[in-house]
Design an enzyme around this catalytic site. Sequence first.
Site, PDB file in Angstrom:
ATOM      1  N   GLY A 218      34.434  26.094  32.318  1.00 23.78           N
ATOM      2  CA  GLY A 218      35.649  25.590  32.117  1.00 23.78           C
ATOM      3  C   GLY A 218      36.312  25.461  33.528  1.00 23.78           C
ATOM      4  N   LEU A 219      37.697  24.798  33.465  1.00 20.77           N
ATOM      5  CA  LEU A 219      38.235  24.673  34.658  1.00 20.77           C
ATOM      6  C   LEU A 219      38.629  25.878  35.270  1.00 20.77           C
ATOM      7  CD1 LEU A 219      40.600  21.919  33.358  1.00 20.77           C
ATOM      8  CD2 LEU A 219      39.018  21.524  35.046  1.00 20.77           C
ATOM      9  N   SER A 220      39.044  26.021  36.427  1.00 21.10           N
ATOM     10  CA  SER A 220      39.741  27.076  37.208  1.00 21.10           C
ATOM     11  C   SER A 220      41.000  27.449  36.294  1.00 21.10           C
ATOM     12  CB  SER A 220      39.998  26.881  38.539  1.00 21.10           C
ATOM     13  OG  SER A 220      40.560  28.156  39.135  1.00 21.10           O
ATOM     14  N   GLY A 221      41.134  28.838  35.960  1.00 25.27           N
ATOM     15  CA  GLY A 221      42.204  29.177  35.079  1.00 25.27           C
ATOM     16  C   GLY A 221      42.120  28.982  33.659  1.00 25.27           C
ATOM     17  N   SER A 222      41.096  28.406  33.352  1.00 24.19           N
ATOM     18  CA  SER A 222      40.965  28.261  31.489  1.00 24.19           C
ATOM     19  C   SER A 222      40.980  29.519  31.004  1.00 24.19           C
ATOM     20  CB  SER A 222      39.813  27.357  31.419  1.00 24.19           C
ATOM     21  OG  SER A 222      38.436  27.670  32.104  1.00 24.19           O
ATOM     22  N   GLY A 223      40.221  30.502  31.734  1.00 25.04           N
ATOM     23  CA  GLY A 223      40.119  31.745  30.965  1.00 25.04           C
ATOM     24  C   GLY A 223      38.646  32.215  30.879  1.00 25.04           C
ATOM     25  N   LYS A 224      37.928  31.928  31.829  1.00 24.50           N
ATOM     26  CA  LYS A 224      36.646  32.404  31.601  1.00 24.50           C
ATOM     27  C   LYS A 224      36.518  33.664  31.836  1.00 24.50           C
ATOM     28  CE  LYS A 224      35.314  29.463  34.884  1.00 24.50           C
ATOM     29  NZ  LYS A 224      36.624  28.884  35.253  1.00 24.50           N
ATOM     30  N   SER A 225      36.896  34.151  32.867  1.00 29.14           N
ATOM     31  CA  SER A 225      36.817  35.683  33.472  1.00 29.14           C
ATOM     32  C   SER A 225      37.478  36.642  32.354  1.00 29.14           C
ATOM     33  CB  SER A 225      37.437  35.954  34.979  1.00 29.14           C
ATOM     34  OG  SER A 225      36.866  35.131  35.893  1.00 29.14           O
TER      35      SER A 225
ATOM     36  N   SER B 168      30.802  25.880  36.631  1.00 30.10           N
ATOM     37  CA  SER B 168      29.867  24.825  36.312  1.00 30.10           C
ATOM     38  C   SER B 168      30.176  23.489  35.868  1.00 30.10           C
ATOM     39  CB  SER B 168      28.763  25.760  35.273  1.00 30.10           C
ATOM     40  OG  SER B 168      29.463  26.276  34.405  1.00 30.10           O
TER      41      SER B 168
END
Length: 197
Positions: A32-39, A106
């Site tokens: 997902g985009l940066s800041g989408s909430g992956k981490s 990715s």
Amino acid sequence: MESNIVWHQASVNKKDSRDKNGHHSGVIWLTGLSGSGKSSSANRVNQKLFERGIQSYILDGDNIRHGLNTDLGFKPEDRKENIRRIGEVAKLFADSGTIVLTAFISPYQEDRARVRDMFVKGDFLEVHVECPLSECENRDPKGLYQKARTGEIKGFTGIDSPYEAPESPELVLQTNAFSVDECAEQLISFLEKKSWL
Ligand SMILES: Nc1ncnc2c1ncn2[C@@H]1O[C@H](COP(=O)(O)OS(=O)(=O)O)[C@@H](OP(=O)(O)O)[C@H]1O
Ligand SMILES: Nc1ncnc2c1ncn2[C@@H]1O[C@H](COP(=O)(O)OP(=O)(O)O)[C@@H](O)[C@H]1O
């Protein structure tokens, strides 16, 4: 590839490790985009799995780029190599009986498909951490979108570098509609449905 290298068969195999741990192993590939909430999502899921005694581990873009992939930048060929290496590392973790959560932008479909192909069918779960660009930009937890908009960062995903959303991910987490905890529960329910836990 070096031709004088022969694969050494380990005496403890993946099935032995899974049997010992009492659950399935494989990779949950968050994209997902940066800041989408992956981490945030990966961390909450990992916490919940840990509390249940599940053997799990997170590979996170920001952290891996501080060590293993410190030599890589954000040009398309560097991102490709980043994802290739993470795929290989994730495979080792999965072989050790671990559920590995990866949190990398990715952005390229082809790179993700290549990693999927490294795994036995069903051991690679692609999870789209979906959030509109406008909302990611609003969150801007690291101030990077602002830098990208002013041109201080070049080639930023979603601004002047592409993000190719998955066409058929195993799961979509809509982080603008659900809380971190709700998204984590959705992912864990999915793992239960797939008999990973
Ligand atoms: N140009 C550019 N584009 C995108 N992201 C950038 C860039 N420069 C630095 N960053 C920071 O690096 C994090 C993304 O690293 P990844 O390894 O996940 O990227 S990739 O999968 O190779 O595309 C990303 O972290 P997340 O916000 O956690 O996604 C950013 O903090
Ligand atoms: N449902 C949600 N899932 C994940 N993050 C969320 C959610 N709702 C809001 N957020 C917020 O969005 C931001 C996402 O940051 P982060 O997890 O670092 O994203 P990424 O790793 O994709 O860059 C955090 O401040 C987080 O609290």
